[in-house]
Motif scaffolding. Structure first.
Motif, mmCIF file in Angstrom:
data_model
loop_
_atom_site.group_PDB
_atom_site.id
_atom_site.type_symbol
_atom_site.label_atom_id
_atom_site.label_comp_id
_atom_site.label_asym_id
_atom_site.label_seq_id
_atom_site.Cartn_x
_atom_site.Cartn_y
_atom_site.Cartn_z
ATOM 1 N N ARG A 22 13.745 -0.968 1.916
ATOM 2 C CA ARG A 22 14.754 -1.076 2.977
ATOM 3 C C ARG A 22 15.611 0.178 3.051
ATOM 4 N NH1 ARG A 22 16.094 -7.272 1.126
ATOM 5 N NH2 ARG A 22 14.354 -8.267 2.250
ATOM 6 N N GLU A 23 15.903 0.744 1.894
ATOM 7 C CA GLU A 23 16.668 1.990 1.879
ATOM 8 C C GLU A 23 15.854 3.118 2.520
ATOM 9 O OE1 GLU A 23 20.044 4.334 0.950
ATOM 10 O OE2 GLU A 23 19.761 2.172 0.815
ATOM 11 N N LEU A 24 14.560 3.151 2.276
ATOM 12 C CA LEU A 24 13.704 4.187 2.868
ATOM 13 C C LEU A 24 13.599 4.016 4.379
ATOM 14 C CD1 LEU A 24 10.777 4.377 0.284
ATOM 15 C CD2 LEU A 24 12.645 6.013 0.617
ATOM 16 N N ASP A 25 13.566 2.779 4.846
ATOM 17 C CA ASP A 25 13.547 2.489 6.294
ATOM 18 C C ASP A 25 12.440 3.272 7.009
ATOM 19 O OD1 ASP A 25 14.392 1.269 8.637
ATOM 20 O OD2 ASP A 25 15.891 2.816 9.080
ATOM 21 N N GLY A 26 11.239 3.228 6.437
ATOM 22 C CA GLY A 26 10.099 3.883 7.066
ATOM 23 C C GLY A 26 9.854 5.317 6.639
ATOM 24 N N HIS A 33 -2.120 12.270 -5.331
ATOM 25 C CA HIS A 33 -2.577 11.450 -4.197
ATOM 26 C C HIS A 33 -1.724 11.603 -2.949
ATOM 27 C CE1 HIS A 33 0.752 8.904 -5.390
ATOM 28 N NE2 HIS A 33 0.208 8.711 -6.588
ATOM 29 N N LEU A 34 -0.599 12.324 -3.047
ATOM 30 C CA LEU A 34 0.242 12.649 -1.888
ATOM 31 C C LEU A 34 0.806 11.405 -1.191
ATOM 32 C CD1 LEU A 34 -1.975 15.490 -0.335
ATOM 33 C CD2 LEU A 34 -0.130 15.707 -1.999
ATOM 34 N N ASP A 35 1.027 10.345 -1.951
ATOM 35 C CA ASP A 35 1.582 9.107 -1.380
ATOM 36 C C ASP A 35 2.747 8.634 -2.255
ATOM 37 O OD1 ASP A 35 2.160 6.661 -0.287
ATOM 38 O OD2 ASP A 35 0.087 5.978 -0.165
ATOM 39 N N PRO A 36 3.920 9.219 -2.058
ATOM 40 C CA PRO A 36 5.048 8.921 -2.950
ATOM 41 C C PRO A 36 5.552 7.482 -2.881
ATOM 42 C CG PRO A 36 5.722 10.341 -1.134
ATOM 43 C CD PRO A 36 4.240 10.281 -1.085
ATOM 44 N N VAL A 37 5.461 6.834 -1.733
ATOM 45 C CA VAL A 37 5.926 5.453 -1.658
ATOM 46 C C VAL A 37 5.009 4.547 -2.499
ATOM 47 C CG1 VAL A 37 6.453 3.509 -0.138
ATOM 48 C CG2 VAL A 37 6.959 5.842 0.607
ATOM 49 N N HIS A 38 3.719 4.813 -2.430
ATOM 50 C CA HIS A 38 2.772 4.107 -3.305
ATOM 51 C C HIS A 38 3.196 4.250 -4.760
ATOM 52 C CE1 HIS A 38 -1.091 3.726 -5.604
ATOM 53 N NE2 HIS A 38 -0.697 4.864 -6.136
ATOM 54 N N GLU A 39 3.534 5.461 -5.174
ATOM 55 C CA GLU A 39 3.879 5.706 -6.573
ATOM 56 C C GLU A 39 5.184 5.024 -6.953
ATOM 57 O OE1 GLU A 39 2.730 6.532 -10.089
ATOM 58 O OE2 GLU A 39 1.562 7.319 -8.411
ATOM 59 N N LEU A 40 6.140 5.009 -6.046
ATOM 60 C CA LEU A 40 7.398 4.309 -6.300
ATOM 61 C C LEU A 40 7.152 2.837 -6.605
ATOM 62 C CD1 LEU A 40 10.091 5.497 -3.706
ATOM 63 C CD2 LEU A 40 10.385 5.305 -6.170
ATOM 64 N N ALA A 81 9.182 -5.071 3.138
ATOM 65 C CA ALA A 81 10.646 -5.012 3.130
ATOM 66 C C ALA A 81 11.268 -6.183 3.873
ATOM 67 C CB ALA A 81 11.112 -3.694 3.752
ATOM 68 N N ALA A 82 10.618 -6.628 4.946
ATOM 69 C CA ALA A 82 11.192 -7.681 5.796
ATOM 70 C C ALA A 82 10.792 -9.085 5.370
ATOM 71 C CB ALA A 82 10.760 -7.448 7.245
ATOM 72 N N ALA A 83 9.846 -9.209 4.459
ATOM 73 C CA ALA A 83 9.319 -10.522 4.079
ATOM 74 C C ALA A 83 10.325 -11.314 3.257
ATOM 75 C CB ALA A 83 8.034 -10.348 3.278
ATOM 76 N N PRO A 84 10.204 -12.635 3.246
ATOM 77 C CA PRO A 84 11.002 -13.427 2.301
ATOM 78 C C PRO A 84 10.701 -12.973 0.871
ATOM 79 C CG PRO A 84 9.970 -14.854 3.933
ATOM 80 C CD PRO A 84 9.368 -13.486 4.117
ATOM 81 N N THR A 85 11.732 -12.831 0.080
ATOM 82 C CA THR A 85 11.541 -12.340 -1.288
ATOM 83 C C THR A 85 10.587 -13.227 -2.070
ATOM 84 O OG1 THR A 85 13.753 -11.370 -1.286
ATOM 85 C CG2 THR A 85 12.726 -11.728 -3.424
ATOM 86 N N ALA A 86 10.602 -14.526 -1.802
ATOM 87 C CA ALA A 86 9.700 -15.445 -2.507
ATOM 88 C C ALA A 86 8.243 -15.104 -2.240
ATOM 89 C CB ALA A 86 9.991 -16.883 -2.096
ATOM 90 N N ASP A 87 7.935 -14.626 -1.038
ATOM 91 C CA ASP A 87 6.555 -14.260 -0.713
ATOM 92 C C ASP A 87 6.129 -13.007 -1.482
ATOM 93 O OD1 ASP A 87 6.562 -16.398 0.978
ATOM 94 O OD2 ASP A 87 6.617 -15.234 2.838
ATOM 95 N N SER A 117 0.625 -5.948 5.537
ATOM 96 C CA SER A 117 -0.090 -4.874 6.234
ATOM 97 C C SER A 117 0.631 -3.533 6.175
ATOM 98 C CB SER A 117 -0.325 -5.262 7.701
ATOM 99 O OG SER A 117 0.927 -5.448 8.362
ATOM 100 N N SER A 118 1.912 -3.534 5.807
ATOM 101 C CA SER A 118 2.679 -2.284 5.767
ATOM 102 C C SER A 118 3.852 -2.443 4.814
ATOM 103 C CB SER A 118 3.204 -1.926 7.158
ATOM 104 O OG SER A 118 4.171 -2.877 7.583
ATOM 105 N N TRP A 119 4.442 -1.300 4.425
ATOM 106 C CA TRP A 119 5.627 -1.356 3.586
ATOM 107 C C TRP A 119 6.792 -1.975 4.345
ATOM 108 C CZ3 TRP A 119 4.127 -1.395 -0.953
ATOM 109 C CH2 TRP A 119 3.233 -0.470 -1.493
#
Length: 237
Positions: free
Chosen positions: A110-114, A42-49, A81-87, A75-77
């Motif tokens: 967060r490590e990937l940073d986009g 599927h060529l989407d490695p972040v999805h697979e992670l 990453a920036a959301a409250p962990t509880a959410d 709406s995005s990775w």
């Protein structure tokens, strides 16, 4: 480290690394039983992670539900990453272990940073795996999943099913570590067969070669070291 692990495996008493011809016979028998699955990368490695993290200690249905809820809520990775962990925990709760998986997913993102990681398709697979396993909480199995399902790179992720079935068939020693089992599988499996064998070993582990195996229904008994040693105690059914 990988070379030393392989050497240690080969020296284990009572086990000899199988020839590729024997592995092909196992492949053929599994193919007769379960068909010949074809990979559709599927060529989407972040999805697979993220999907692989969600798959830990749960079934595919719960994993997929958690993933769908996560993607519908954010709406995005970068937003995940920036959301409250509880959410994030609340979104992935159907997948189980949300308090553990949510911070793990966020740490990776967060490590990937986009970084979308699509460049991994263009580098040596060993370099790609090394990069993936440098990410927080990403182990050998997760890296293998990213490479095979995203890019169709010859990898054989060793989950609980592959670990159990592979050991019983003598593909690697019983009790060997997951990391060493990965390397042993790569050493004995033809690259073109990696996806097929991975999927069919999983299917076999789910249907017949369970923790309490259904050997009387299995067509692999002639190739199975475990059955050879335990046939006298195997119960019908």
């Amino acid at each position: 480290m990988r070379i030393l692990a392989a050497v240690a495996v080969r020296r284990l008493e009572g086990w000899t690394r199988p020839r590729r011809e024997r592995v092909r016979r196992i492949r053929d028998r599994l193919r007769e039983m379960y068909g010949r699955p074809a990979n559709q990368p599927h060529l989407d490695p972040v999805h697979e992670l993220v999907l692989t993290i969600l798959s830990q200690n749960t079934n595919d249905a719960n994993r997929d539900r958690a993933y769908a809820l996560l993607r519908s809520r954010f709406s995005s990775w970068e937003e995940v990453a920036a959301a409250p962990t509880a959410d994030v925990e609340d979104a992935i709760r159907p997948g189980g272990l949300a308090p553990t998986k949510a911070p793990r997913i966020q740490s990776v993102l967060r490590e990937l940073d986009g970084d979308d990681l699509k460049w991994l398709a263009d580098v040596d697979p060993r370099e790609a795996v090394a990069h993936l396993t440098s990410l927080p909480g990403v182990g050998r199995k997760t890296a293998a999943c990213v490479m095979i399902f995203s890019f169709d790179v010859a990898e054989i992720p060793v989950d609980t099913h592959v670990h159990r079935v592979g050991a019983r068939l003598g593909l690697f020693p019983d009790g060997v570590s997951l990391e060493a089992a990965h390397d042993e599988m790569l050493a004995i499996v033809d690259p073109a067969d990696a996806y097929e064998l991975h999927m069919n070993l999983i299917e076999h582990g789910r249907r017949l070669c369970r923790p309490n195996p259904r050997c009387s229904s299995c067509e692999l008994t002639r190739l199975c070291h475990w059955y050879r040693n335990h046939r006298a105690s195997v119960k019908p059914g």
